[in-house]
Design an enzyme around this catalytic site. Structure first.
Site, mmCIF file in Angstrom:
data_model
loop_
_atom_site.group_PDB
_atom_site.id
_atom_site.type_symbol
_atom_site.label_atom_id
_atom_site.label_comp_id
_atom_site.label_asym_id
_atom_site.label_seq_id
_atom_site.Cartn_x
_atom_site.Cartn_y
_atom_site.Cartn_z
ATOM 1 N N HIS A 53 0.847 -1.192 0.000
ATOM 2 C CA HIS A 53 0.000 0.000 0.000
ATOM 3 C C HIS A 53 0.887 1.250 0.000
ATOM 4 C CE1 HIS A 53 -2.953 2.989 1.148
ATOM 5 N NE2 HIS A 53 -3.883 2.122 0.770
ATOM 6 N N GLU A 61 -4.126 1.878 -7.470
ATOM 7 C CA GLU A 61 -4.504 2.890 -6.488
ATOM 8 C C GLU A 61 -3.580 4.100 -6.626
ATOM 9 O OE1 GLU A 61 -6.477 1.650 -2.521
ATOM 10 O OE2 GLU A 61 -4.438 2.207 -2.032
HETATM 11 P P1 13P Z 1 -9.901 5.973 0.227
HETATM 12 O O1 13P Z 1 -11.023 5.086 -0.223
HETATM 13 O O2 13P Z 1 -10.142 6.614 1.547
HETATM 14 O O3 13P Z 1 -9.510 6.925 -0.846
HETATM 15 O O4 13P Z 1 -8.636 5.031 0.464
HETATM 16 C C1 13P Z 1 -8.197 4.248 -0.577
HETATM 17 C C2 13P Z 1 -7.205 3.310 -0.055
HETATM 18 O O5 13P Z 1 -6.092 3.704 0.254
HETATM 19 C C3 13P Z 1 -7.621 1.915 0.106
HETATM 20 O O6 13P Z 1 -6.524 1.099 0.271
#
Ligand code: 13P
Length: 268
Positions: A94, A164
């Protein structure tokens, strides 16, 4: 028809075990009511065992793991310990861990390999820091290639890849979600990279999901127009009602087939 994946990443939330259990019970209720979607919950480590005991229909995930077996690894949690709690999925790489805690591509690669070798499913996060407005930038592609280095081809199909972009995460300053069109381009790009490394049949089996300010209002556009297999949800997963809404929406969707010619010609 493949079920959509809706994954809750609670990060370091909520503040107490009591709150965590209440949230988990609500999510479990929604997961039991909408069975055509796979719901996965990743609580923080201190709450994992008790939250796991509440989750029956929803699957159990962890936000991290150490790559080694049990042993002298102070402060770490081993994949074997996670398995003993019937954890099935583990978030790896992450951006918050990469940026705040110095997690490197090499560490991410070790984790991905250990998890796949031991029958756990990595949810591998990749994403660029700066909004580029174009194709999936090279830094995200590089994260993907490094994470998959040396992984056995036969195991790659078990991976989930979460695209992401860091700038789209709700807690990033001035954040806003990515567009479904750009998410679709990332999808195509990720498949192309995997196809280049392991062949197209393998690439077709890997699930690709999107994370970054996903909520009950925009999830459908990522599933349909973005051709995503699901969503990795941070902030909105802490609101039981909103998350239940997302589960309901996702359960009503079948996996859209990618338009093959768009797939071929859309590749950067
Ligand atoms: P948000 O949905 O708060 O933008 O976070 C995304 C995230 O980092 C999920 O791993």
């Amino acid at each position: 028809m493949s079920k959509k994946l809706i994954i809750a990443n609670w990060k370091a939330n909520p503040p107490t075990l009591h709150d965590a259990l209440e949230l988990a019970r609500n999510i479990e209720r929604a997961a039991s009511a909408h069975r055509r979607v796979e719901v996965i919950v990743a609580p923080p480590f201190p709450f994992l065992a008790e939250v796991a005991s509440v989750l029956k229909r929803a699957k159990r995930a962890s936000q991290n793991t150490f790559w080694g077996d049990v042993g002298p690894y102070t402060g770490e949690v081993s994949w074997r310990q996670l398995k003993s709690l019937n954890v099935t999925h583990v978030i790896v790489g992450h951006s918050e861990r990469r940026m705040l805690l110095g997690e490197t591509d090499e560490m991410v690669n070790k984790k991905v390999q250990a998890l796949l070798e031991h029958g756990l499913i990595p949810i591998l996060c990749v994403g660029e820091r700066e909004r580029s407005g174009g194709e999936m930038p090279e830094d995200a592609a590089q994260q993907l290639k490094s994470a998959l280095a040396g992984v056995k081809k036969v195991l790659v199909k078990n991976l989930i890849i979460a695209y992401e972009p860091v700038w789209a995460i709700s807690t990033a300053p001035g954040s806003s979600p990515d567009t479904p069109e750009s998410v679709f381009r990332a999808h195509v790009y990720i498949k192309k990279v995997i196809a280049g490394l392991f062949g197209r049949p393998v690439a077709e089996r890997v699930k690709i999901i999107y994370g970054g300010s996903v909520n009950a209002h925009n999830i459908l556009s990522f599933l349909i127009d973005g051709h995503m297999h699901g969503a990795l949800v941070g902030g909105a997963s802490l609101n039981a009602e909103e998350f239940a809404g997302m589960i309901k929406i996702a359960s009503s969707q079948s996996l859209p087939l990618i338009n093959r010619s768009r797939y071929r010609h859309g590749c950067p």
